[in-house]
Design an enzyme around this catalytic site. Sequence first.
Site, short mmCIF file in Angstrom:
data_model
loop_
_atom_site.label_atom_id
_atom_site.label_comp_id
_atom_site.label_asym_id
_atom_site.label_seq_id
_atom_site.Cartn_x
_atom_site.Cartn_y
_atom_site.Cartn_z
CG HIS A 89 21.84 41.64 32.32
ND1 HIS A 89 22.20 40.52 31.62
CD2 HIS A 89 22.88 42.48 32.22
CE1 HIS A 89 23.41 40.67 31.14
NE2 HIS A 89 23.84 41.86 31.49
CE LYS A 91 18.74 36.51 32.82
NZ LYS A 91 19.32 37.84 32.84
#
Length: 165
Positions: A89, A91
């Site tokens: 996940h 970013k």
Amino acid sequence: MYFKPTQRENSIHFSDLLCPSLEKLKGTLQINYKVDFEWLINQYQFKHVDSLPITIVGGDGSLFEEYMKENFSPQITHYSPNMERGLHHTKIGIHLYDDDSLRVIVSTANLYQEDWDTRNQALWLSPRCPPMNDDSTNNGDSPTGFKNQLLKYLKAYDIECLNRG
């Protein structure tokens, strides 16, 4: 084109991160869970930096292949992370500039329009980090050890282009 003007005062759109006022880009690395390849490349086109090397780690590999069939873009390299070690996940963006300095960008948004237009709650931009020289103390790392932790994290992907220290 997917670009929409910024809707809130004092907010940042993804394409703002590609602006030459931050320094002239040489290439970028984007590591993200969900990637809308067309939207992402439109952001680069909007700032006229779409001919630069772009490395993307994440997103659906089959969607990338579909995008590449329709829009051959030789400057784009895509890697799918190894999901055997758990869900990915991240970013994060790393922008390399013409003077070989770089900037690390951490966000709460995936790389697609809806997240950047309505869901991005946080964005951290590092200062521009100049290239190290032989006189660099602590191997160029901060007191928090951020550089070493970031390099360790990138190496864990086991992707050759991320293993360069």
